[in-house]
Structures are given as C-alpha cells and as structure tokens.
Design a protein around this motif. Structure first.
Motif, short mmCIF file in Angstrom:
data_model
loop_
_atom_site.label_atom_id
_atom_site.label_comp_id
_atom_site.label_asym_id
_atom_site.label_seq_id
_atom_site.Cartn_x
_atom_site.Cartn_y
_atom_site.Cartn_z
N HIS A 2 0.74 -1.33 0.09
CA HIS A 2 0.09 -0.04 0.19
C HIS A 2 0.77 1.39 -0.11
O HIS A 2 1.98 1.21 0.62
CB HIS A 2 -0.91 -0.05 1.25
CG HIS A 2 -1.86 -0.98 1.09
ND1 HIS A 2 -3.25 -0.91 0.46
CD2 HIS A 2 -2.04 -2.36 1.65
CE1 HIS A 2 -3.86 -1.93 0.49
NE2 HIS A 2 -3.25 -2.67 1.25
N ASN A 3 0.34 2.27 -0.72
CA ASN A 3 0.92 3.67 -0.63
C ASN A 3 0.77 4.07 0.64
O ASN A 3 -0.33 4.22 1.40
CB ASN A 3 0.08 4.47 -1.43
CG ASN A 3 0.91 5.81 -1.66
OD1 ASN A 3 1.51 6.37 -0.76
ND2 ASN A 3 0.59 6.42 -2.74
N LEU A 4 2.04 4.52 1.48
CA LEU A 4 1.95 5.06 2.86
C LEU A 4 1.26 6.14 2.92
O LEU A 4 0.44 6.52 3.93
CB LEU A 4 3.45 5.31 3.22
CG LEU A 4 3.63 5.57 4.64
CD1 LEU A 4 3.06 4.74 5.74
CD2 LEU A 4 4.98 5.80 4.88
N LYS A 5 1.08 7.06 2.03
CA LYS A 5 0.29 8.61 2.10
C LYS A 5 -1.16 8.28 2.14
O LYS A 5 -1.99 8.88 2.97
CB LYS A 5 0.37 9.19 0.79
CG LYS A 5 1.92 9.74 0.73
CD LYS A 5 2.02 10.74 -0.51
CE LYS A 5 3.65 11.34 -0.43
NZ LYS A 5 3.65 12.25 -1.78
N GLU A 6 -1.62 7.14 1.53
CA GLU A 6 -3.02 6.44 1.65
C GLU A 6 -3.35 6.12 3.03
O GLU A 6 -4.38 6.37 3.62
CB GLU A 6 -3.23 5.65 0.61
CG GLU A 6 -3.31 5.95 -0.53
CD GLU A 6 -3.72 5.25 -1.88
OE1 GLU A 6 -4.17 3.93 -1.53
OE2 GLU A 6 -3.64 5.24 -2.93
N ARG A 8 -1.63 6.56 5.64
CA ARG A 8 -1.33 7.73 6.58
C ARG A 8 -2.74 8.70 6.66
O ARG A 8 -3.05 9.24 7.88
CB ARG A 8 -0.21 8.75 6.26
CG ARG A 8 0.08 9.76 7.28
CD ARG A 8 1.26 10.49 6.72
NE ARG A 8 2.49 9.87 6.09
CZ ARG A 8 3.04 10.03 5.29
NH1 ARG A 8 2.59 10.83 4.23
NH2 ARG A 8 4.19 9.42 5.13
N ASP A 34 6.26 5.82 11.04
CA ASP A 34 6.24 6.86 9.69
C ASP A 34 6.53 8.35 10.30
O ASP A 34 7.11 9.13 9.68
CB ASP A 34 4.75 6.86 9.55
CG ASP A 34 4.41 7.73 8.47
OD1 ASP A 34 5.16 8.00 7.43
OD2 ASP A 34 3.12 8.69 8.32
N LYS A 84 12.81 3.09 7.86
CA LYS A 84 12.37 2.68 6.56
C LYS A 84 12.12 1.37 6.48
O LYS A 84 11.07 0.79 5.94
CB LYS A 84 13.04 3.56 5.30
CG LYS A 84 12.56 3.24 3.97
CD LYS A 84 11.16 4.04 4.06
CE LYS A 84 10.79 4.17 2.28
NZ LYS A 84 9.51 3.56 2.08
N ASP A 88 8.58 -0.57 5.87
CA ASP A 88 8.23 -1.57 4.77
C ASP A 88 7.86 -2.79 5.03
O ASP A 88 6.93 -3.22 4.46
CB ASP A 88 9.22 -1.53 3.71
CG ASP A 88 9.55 -0.14 2.98
OD1 ASP A 88 8.36 0.79 3.23
OD2 ASP A 88 10.59 0.29 2.29
N LEU A 91 4.29 -2.60 6.21
CA LEU A 91 3.40 -2.21 4.91
C LEU A 91 3.14 -3.51 4.11
O LEU A 91 2.01 -3.62 3.41
CB LEU A 91 3.97 -0.99 4.35
CG LEU A 91 3.97 0.33 4.81
CD1 LEU A 91 4.58 1.27 3.99
CD2 LEU A 91 2.22 0.87 4.68
N SER A 92 4.28 -4.26 4.04
CA SER A 92 4.05 -5.41 3.11
C SER A 92 3.09 -6.56 3.56
O SER A 92 2.61 -7.36 3.04
CB SER A 92 5.35 -6.01 2.86
OG SER A 92 6.01 -6.61 3.86
#
Length: 180
Positions: A2-6, A8, A34, A84, A88, A91-92
C-alpha cells in the motif's frame, strides 16, 4: 504494498477495513515509524541545506563544521534506512482492503455464495486438482520452482508449456492482426 500516504491519510479507515480480513497490524507502531521516518528525513534535509550553504560560502574556517555535518547526515541516513525498512515490513503485511459488502468471517467457510451458474458435473471418482494432474503428467514442477525462486511459483514444462505459448501467440496474433 500500500501507498503510505493513503494509509497515513486514513489510518482508522484502514484499521476498520482490515478487521474483516482478520489480520493483526500494529497501526500504532506503523504510525510511530512513519513519524520517525519523516522526522529523520526532515533533519537530514535541513543538514544537507546547511552543508550546501557552507560550501557556497567557500569559507575555509567552516571546513570542520562541514565535516561534522557530513558525519551527522551519514548517521541520520543509517537510522532512516533502518526505520524505513521496518516501515516497509509492516506495509508489506497489509493485505488488500476488502470491498465494503464483503462479509466478516474467520476463513473461507464464512464466504457467501452470490451466484451459481452452469451445471456442475457428478463424477464416479474423486477428481484431481490441476496441480495434482500437472505433477503426475510431468507438466508442472513445484519443487524445482520453489528451490529456484521461492514459494508460490511453478515451472510449466513439456506439452503444457507449448500449449501456454500457443495460446499466448494466438491472443497476440488476434489482437495485432485482426484488432490492429
């Protein structure tokens, strides 16, 4: 991933949607990582700007300060890479967000059948799965693929590989020659 900005922008929405998937993601740790990652990036950029300003001034008395800044940038970069990487990893692990009308369940047994079409044949024997047939006919090789590339991969062999190639060529020929 996923896109971290989404994520967040809607931590609570992601958290709520993932309850349907029965996964346990530590969103507080994700949020913390983050924030730390963004903080380290800002510090690094600030030091890089300061170093750039020093080099523009060409003041030799600031040479030592420039070296100190370079070491600080390197240290922050190392810390940021670790943060980071941890970010990740989390997020994965986040699976796809299910559609809103997907029912909540523990496993596939809780799925709801929406539609059934066609006639399901009855056999007087237990049918084999595609992968059982592929291995028995020496057309699929899961073991070698797993050793070579990791899990969830298969090597297609012999006549099945030829069939797959023929279907691909047919599709390409149809779309290029007939459909332009």
């Amino acid at each position: 991933m996923h896109n971290l900005k989404e994520v967040r922008n809607d931590f609570d929405g992601f958290k709520k949607a993932l309850e349907k998937r029965s996964v346990n993601i530590d969103f507080s740790k994700l949020k913390d990582l983050d924030l730390r990652n963004r903080d380290l990036i800002q510090k690094k950029e600030s030091l890089e700007k300061e170093k750039k300003d020093i080099s523009k001034s060409k003041d030799k008395s600031l040479f030592e300060k420039s070296k100190e800044i370079s070491l600080a940038i390197e240290k922050i970069s190392d810390q940021q890479k670790i943060v980071k990487n941890d970010l990740d990893k989390i997020l994965s692990l986040i699976p796809n967000i299910p559609n809103e009308d997907v029912p909540v369940g523990k496993d596939e047994n809780d799925n709801v059948e929406i539609n059934k079409s066609g006639k399901i044949p009855k056999f007087n024997f237990a049918p084999k799965s595609h992968f059982e047939l592929g291995e028995k006919l020496n057309m699929l090789d899961f073991d070698l693929a797993t050793k070579t590339t990791g899990s969830r991969f298969v090597f297609v062999k012999n006549k099945l590989a030829l069939l797959e190639r023929a279907i691909s060529n047919f599709m390409l020929d149809t779309h290029t020659k007939i459909n332009g």
